[in-house]
Design a protein around this motif. Structure first.
Motif, PDB file in Angstrom:
ATOM      1  N   LEU A  78      40.463  39.409  39.381  1.00 34.40           N
ATOM      2  CA  LEU A  78      39.126  39.312  39.967  1.00 34.40           C
ATOM      3  C   LEU A  78      39.206  38.583  41.298  1.00 34.40           C
ATOM      4  N   ILE A 108      37.448  43.810  41.613  1.00 38.68           N
ATOM      5  CA  ILE A 108      38.521  43.901  40.623  1.00 38.68           C
ATOM      6  C   ILE A 108      39.650  44.705  41.244  1.00 38.68           C
ATOM      7  N   ALA A 163      38.755  47.435  30.319  1.00 38.74           N
ATOM      8  CA  ALA A 163      38.499  46.050  30.707  1.00 38.74           C
ATOM      9  C   ALA A 163      37.040  45.694  30.491  1.00 38.74           C
ATOM     10  N   SER A 164      36.798  44.395  30.319  1.00 33.77           N
ATOM     11  CA  SER A 164      35.449  43.841  30.225  1.00 33.77           C
ATOM     12  C   SER A 164      35.370  42.620  31.135  1.00 33.77           C
ATOM     13  N   VAL A 165      34.175  42.362  31.668  1.00 33.22           N
ATOM     14  CA  VAL A 165      33.979  41.231  32.585  1.00 33.22           C
ATOM     15  C   VAL A 165      32.751  40.439  32.154  1.00 33.22           C
ATOM     16  N   GLU A 182      31.660  46.753  31.577  1.00 35.48           N
ATOM     17  CA  GLU A 182      32.731  47.482  30.907  1.00 35.48           C
ATOM     18  C   GLU A 182      33.394  48.475  31.860  1.00 35.48           C
ATOM     19  N   THR A 229      37.852  38.338  33.098  1.00 35.08           N
ATOM     20  CA  THR A 229      38.074  39.695  32.625  1.00 35.08           C
ATOM     21  C   THR A 229      39.105  39.680  31.503  1.00 35.08           C
ATOM     22  N   PHE A 286      41.456  42.531  29.404  1.00 40.21           N
ATOM     23  CA  PHE A 286      41.848  43.923  29.615  1.00 40.21           C
ATOM     24  C   PHE A 286      43.089  44.277  28.808  1.00 40.21           C
ATOM     25  N   THR A 303      44.075  38.220  30.087  1.00 39.82           N
ATOM     26  CA  THR A 303      42.866  37.706  30.725  1.00 39.82           C
ATOM     27  C   THR A 303      43.159  37.215  32.138  1.00 39.82           C
TER      28      THR A 303
END
Length: 332
Positions: free
Chosen positions: A42, A65, A82-84, A109, A157, A159, A313
């Motif tokens: 990030l 990202i 991935a998620s943030v 997402e 994040t 992932f 992460t």
């Protein structure tokens, strides 16, 4: 007539030379993109606003990202997810939204099967993928009696990622034999590897042989967390808000040994398959029958390939200041 033939010959030679000079070198390394120890990262641009006035309304900011690693390749599209999340601030005083969703509650997402812009670095893309998110940050309120609210906002994040490591070795079914044989190489007992374009790296591989023609070949694979983030089980990395829920110890530091191959032979016996990393390091063992690697019982040069899968992460932070709004009394 001779002059005409001479001119034609010169033109032909120039064309051939020109074509030859544009041909890529046969020594170019198509795996040179598998370097470094990064994955998804990030970033907040230098132009990100850090000073706000209470009640002044929402302002836009960009959360970037970047995929700094080498996964996924074209054959792996769809495996990156991935998620943030955002955290570290009081939602009663400040909100950060993406498309009207508060991202401290509702995660952003990324599905690699449909969102292809986050491909890994490759022969064709030396920089890796990039995706910006436009967020709205709204300084709602500063409590009475407080002139300034200065939170440190964090973005995280989680992932899914993979490491692919490949290195040539010399396999010899009988390295201690006193028979005078013509061998193409000297038996590889141990070999060190450089980083592979992913946060988890295979640092070295050891090889040993035991028994006669029906004996075994043994390998030890050494791993290390070269990145700055946490290793988290893939499903947990995608679903768990690290600021709200956090991780259980059992969900951390597990790396899955997905493949171990010597040449075209894939190991059927490896242990452990789920490698528990301790102090950032781990080891696994794989074995083959000699006949699985080379039924002709000859020394050969061949590649060893390792594929690891895991969740990971990355977290960044930014301090901001929200100043108390100035109100003008009625009739002043």
């Amino acid at each position: 007539m001779k002059a005409t033939h001479s001119v034609a010959l010169i033109v032909t030679l120039l064309l051939v030379a020109g074509c030859g000079s544009s041909t890529p070198s046969s020594n170019s390394d198509d795996t040179s993109f598998r370097t470094g120890a990064q994955g998804l990262e990030l970033n907040l641009p230098a132009t990100t606003p850090t000073k706000f006035i209470e009640g002044s309304g929402a302002e836009e900011m960009i959360l970037e990202i970047h995929n700094r690693g080498a996964f996924p390749q074209s054959s792996e599209i769809g495996r990156l997810r991935a998620s943030v999340w955002a955290g570290g601030y009081d939602q009663n005083l400040l909100t950060i939204k993406h498309k009207s969703s508060e991202i401290s509650i509702d995660m952003l997402e990324i599905d690699g099967a449909t969102d292809l812009v986050l491909e890994g670095r490759s022969v064709y893309n030396s920089e890796g993928g990039y995706k910006p998110f436009i967020l709205e940050i709204d300084p709602i309120n500063v409590p009475d009696g407080v002139s300034r609210y200065s939170p440190t906002i964090k973005f995280a994040t989680g992932f899914t990622y993979a490491t692919t490591a490949s290195v040539p070795i010399c396999y010899d079914p009988n390295p201690q034999s006193t028979r005078q044989l013509e061998k193409p190489c000297k038996f590889t007992e141990s070999i060190s590897l450089s980083d592979q374009g992913a946060p988890i790296a295979v640092t070295s591989i050891e090889q040993d042989v035991v028994g006669g023609n029906d004996g075994k070949v043994l390998y030890r694979i050494f791993l290390e967390n070269k990145g700055s983030g946490k290793i988290v089980d893939p499903s947990i990395a995608l679903e768990t808000n690290p600021f709200k829920d956090g991780y259980r110890l059992s969900e951390l530091n597990n790396v899955f040994l997905a493949e171990f191959r010597v040449g075209a032979a894939e190991a059927k016996v490896c242990r452990p398959v789920i490698i528990k990393m301790i102090d950032g390091k781990g080891v696994s063992f794989c074995e083959f029958l000699k006949t699985e690697i080379n039924p002709n019982h000859q020394a050969i040069e061949t590649p060893v390939t390792v594929v690891l899968r895991y969740g990971y992460t990355h977290i960044i932070e930014k301090k901001i200041n929200i100043e108390e709004g100035v109100s003008i009394a009625a009739g002043a």
